[in-house]
Design a protein around this motif. Structure first.
Motif, mmCIF file in Angstrom:
data_model
loop_
_atom_site.group_PDB
_atom_site.id
_atom_site.type_symbol
_atom_site.label_atom_id
_atom_site.label_comp_id
_atom_site.label_asym_id
_atom_site.label_seq_id
_atom_site.Cartn_x
_atom_site.Cartn_y
_atom_site.Cartn_z
ATOM 1 N N LYS A 97 0.847 -1.204 0.000
ATOM 2 C CA LYS A 97 0.000 0.000 0.000
ATOM 3 C C LYS A 97 0.881 1.253 0.000
ATOM 4 C CE LYS A 97 -4.458 1.146 0.510
ATOM 5 N NZ LYS A 97 -5.519 0.618 -0.350
ATOM 6 N N PHE A 102 0.252 -1.560 -7.384
ATOM 7 C CA PHE A 102 -1.123 -1.950 -7.703
ATOM 8 C C PHE A 102 -1.203 -3.142 -8.653
ATOM 9 C CE2 PHE A 102 -0.015 1.652 -10.466
ATOM 10 C CZ PHE A 102 -0.215 1.106 -11.721
ATOM 11 N N GLU A 135 -4.703 -7.600 -9.167
ATOM 12 C CA GLU A 135 -4.805 -6.270 -8.574
ATOM 13 C C GLU A 135 -4.392 -6.368 -7.100
ATOM 14 O OE1 GLU A 135 -5.629 -2.475 -7.285
ATOM 15 O OE2 GLU A 135 -6.385 -4.278 -6.311
ATOM 16 N N THR A 137 -4.288 -3.460 -4.579
ATOM 17 C CA THR A 137 -4.564 -2.453 -3.550
ATOM 18 C C THR A 137 -6.022 -2.437 -3.084
ATOM 19 O OG1 THR A 137 -4.985 -0.732 -5.197
ATOM 20 C CG2 THR A 137 -2.742 -0.917 -4.373
ATOM 21 N N GLY A 138 -6.887 -3.179 -3.761
ATOM 22 C CA GLY A 138 -8.303 -3.139 -3.391
ATOM 23 C C GLY A 138 -8.788 -4.471 -2.849
ATOM 24 N N TYR A 159 -14.006 -1.982 -4.897
ATOM 25 C CA TYR A 159 -13.097 -1.538 -5.962
ATOM 26 C C TYR A 159 -13.481 -0.152 -6.442
ATOM 27 C CZ TYR A 159 -9.706 -5.102 -6.677
ATOM 28 O OH TYR A 159 -8.623 -5.907 -6.489
ATOM 29 N N HIS A 160 -12.473 0.699 -6.623
ATOM 30 C CA HIS A 160 -12.704 2.025 -7.196
ATOM 31 C C HIS A 160 -12.358 1.985 -8.679
ATOM 32 C CE1 HIS A 160 -12.037 2.842 -2.868
ATOM 33 N NE2 HIS A 160 -13.037 3.685 -3.063
ATOM 34 N N GLU A 163 -8.724 2.087 -9.746
ATOM 35 C CA GLU A 163 -7.950 0.873 -9.468
ATOM 36 C C GLU A 163 -8.133 -0.160 -10.587
ATOM 37 O OE1 GLU A 163 -7.991 0.664 -4.595
ATOM 38 O OE2 GLU A 163 -9.823 0.117 -5.653
ATOM 39 N N ARG A 166 -6.426 1.184 -14.053
ATOM 40 C CA ARG A 166 -4.963 1.145 -14.226
ATOM 41 C C ARG A 166 -4.431 -0.276 -14.378
ATOM 42 N NH1 ARG A 166 -3.261 3.357 -8.157
ATOM 43 N NH2 ARG A 166 -3.991 1.509 -7.068
ATOM 44 N N GLN A 238 -9.051 -9.721 -9.852
ATOM 45 C CA GLN A 238 -9.106 -9.028 -8.564
ATOM 46 C C GLN A 238 -8.089 -9.627 -7.592
ATOM 47 O OE1 GLN A 238 -13.982 -8.769 -8.690
ATOM 48 N NE2 GLN A 238 -12.999 -8.826 -6.719
ATOM 49 N N ASN A 239 -7.836 -8.884 -6.529
ATOM 50 C CA ASN A 239 -6.839 -9.255 -5.529
ATOM 51 C C ASN A 239 -7.072 -10.657 -4.936
ATOM 52 O OD1 ASN A 239 -4.762 -9.019 -3.719
ATOM 53 N ND2 ASN A 239 -5.420 -7.070 -2.857
#
Ligand code: NAD
Length: 365
Positions: A97, A102, A135, A137-138, A159-160, A163, A166, A238-239
């Motif tokens: 973070k 990211f 990803e 950071t989310g 998620y934004h 995010e 990118r 996704q993360n």
């Protein structure tokens, strides 16, 4: 070129594999006429023991002041009962973070000499060369609120737009240099957050019409990676799903000890093997150093734009495996059971040899 590298060996086998990677990097740096300055710092359980926290501000400052970071692994059973924010693994989340990392890139390539190490059939595996863009950071790892009491536990998957945009761009850009195929993995049939992910990925795709984009639910993706891994080129996800899928991809390659990774942000870059601290084999010279060495190769490629050095390191790994050198995790009958140091020494010897052959035009990349 003078480059500063922060080393974060961490816990368990982390120091053993980082030390092996550093030895290889030193040899490569000498051949390619660059100067590497290493600054070693604590992270994870060893930092908790000395400083009471798994990551200090001083270590963060050292990372901010470096051209790239090489991490080993963190964690161990003795710290499992600490509060969440003091656990060694909390340092990784904080570090990623703080550095704005990211994108986590995890290639899963099957070396032909290791086809028999996998639990899958060689004909299914042969030629597999996929790369997972996870990803970082989310997702549920950072979403608030989070917690648990006696009756329930809860996390927030969030998620934004920025995010998703990118990392989607990074994946499409990478696909352009590969087979031009991206599979976006989500759980849009159940999760609102995944529906949003899918919508934004498709919006970004409008600028990458030369790339073929397909969507896949994560449960199907887990099955497809095992059923037919060759169908994939770039997997964008996704993360949380990336965390799990990359471990599945690890097993198809034969061992966690073979898988490197890069985590990139706009300014900083962190390289680390995918595996953990492997407390069961720590300190015994049994750790496979190839994931860490391969992570160092990714550093040369992504942070230093030295793709030739990276390819020579990869070729040296390939040759070492072809010669039959294996740590226990990838050992098979008729191969040579080798320690961490023996594998590392063989990689260095092969690197030097391949470098010379390349200079003479005998070995082409
Ligand atoms: P692990 O990756 O440490 O080990 C899983 C199995 O794979 C073990 O049997 C281990 O011996 C083997 N293995 C892993 N890397 C190897 C290598 N280089 N060479 C040979 N064998 C290897 O996962 P785990 O056992 O679930 O976790 C152990 C600790 O590591 C835990 O504290 C966990 O939280 C931590 N962990 C850290 C990271 C990280 O630092 N990025 C990642 C995963 C787990």
């Amino acid at each position: 070129m003078n480059l500063k590298i922060t080393l974060l060996p961490g816990d368990g086998i982390g120091p053993e594999v980082v030390s092996a990677a550093v030895d290889v990097m030193k040899v490569a740096a000498e051949k390619f006429n660059i100067t590497l300055a290493f600054n070693e710092q604590l992270i994870g359980g060893c930092s908790y023991e000395k400083n009471g926290v798994p990551l200090t501000e001083e270590v963060l400052r050292a990372c901010y002041d470096s051209d790239a970071i090489l991490l080993g692994a963190v964690g161990g059973y003795q710290w499992d009962t600490l509060p969440q924010n003091l656990k060694p693994e909390a340092a990784l989340l904080k570090l990623r973070k703080a550095l704005g990392l990211f994108t986590n890139i995890r290639p899963a390539k099957v070396y032909s000499s290791l086809l028999s190490s996998s639990s899958l059939k060689p004909e299914i595996l042969k030629g597999t060369d996929l790369i997972i863009f996870r990803e970082l950071t989310g997702d549920v790892y950072f979403g608030e609120p989070r917690g648990f009491d006696d009756e329930k536990g809860w996390n927030t998957m969030i998620y934004h737009r920025f995010e998703v945009e990118r990392i989607a761009k990074s994946a499409f850009e990478a696909a352009r240099k590969r087979s031009k195929r991206v599979t976006s993995v989500d759980k849009a049939n159940v999760l609102d957050c995944s529906q949003f992910w899918r919508k934004v990925v498709h919006e970004v795709h409008k600028d990458y019409q030369d790339i073929t984009l397909s969507d896949m639910y994560v449960d199907n993706a887990a099955m497809q990676i095992v059923r037919d891994p060759k169908q994939f080129d770039v997997i964008l996800t996704q993360n949380l799903f990336g965390d799990i899928l990359s471990d599945i991809a690890a097993m198809i390659t034969g061992s966690l000890g073979m898988l490197p990774s890069a985590s990139l942000g706009a300014k900083y870059a962190l390289y680390e093997p995918v595996h953990g601290s492997a407390p069961d084999i720590a300190g015994q010279g049994k750790a496979n150093p190839l994931a860490a060495i391969s992570s160092a190769a990714m550093m040369f490629a992504y942070s230093f734009q030295m793709s030739k050095a990276a390819k020579l390191i990869e070729a040296a790994i390939d040759k070492t495996l072809n010669m039959g050198y294996r740590t226990a995790d990838i050992y098979s009958p008729n191969s040579i059971l080798a320690s961490t140091a023996q594998v590392k020494d063989a990689v260095i010897e092969n690197f030097n040899q391949i470098y010379d052959e390349h200079a003479l035009g005998v070995f082409t990349l």
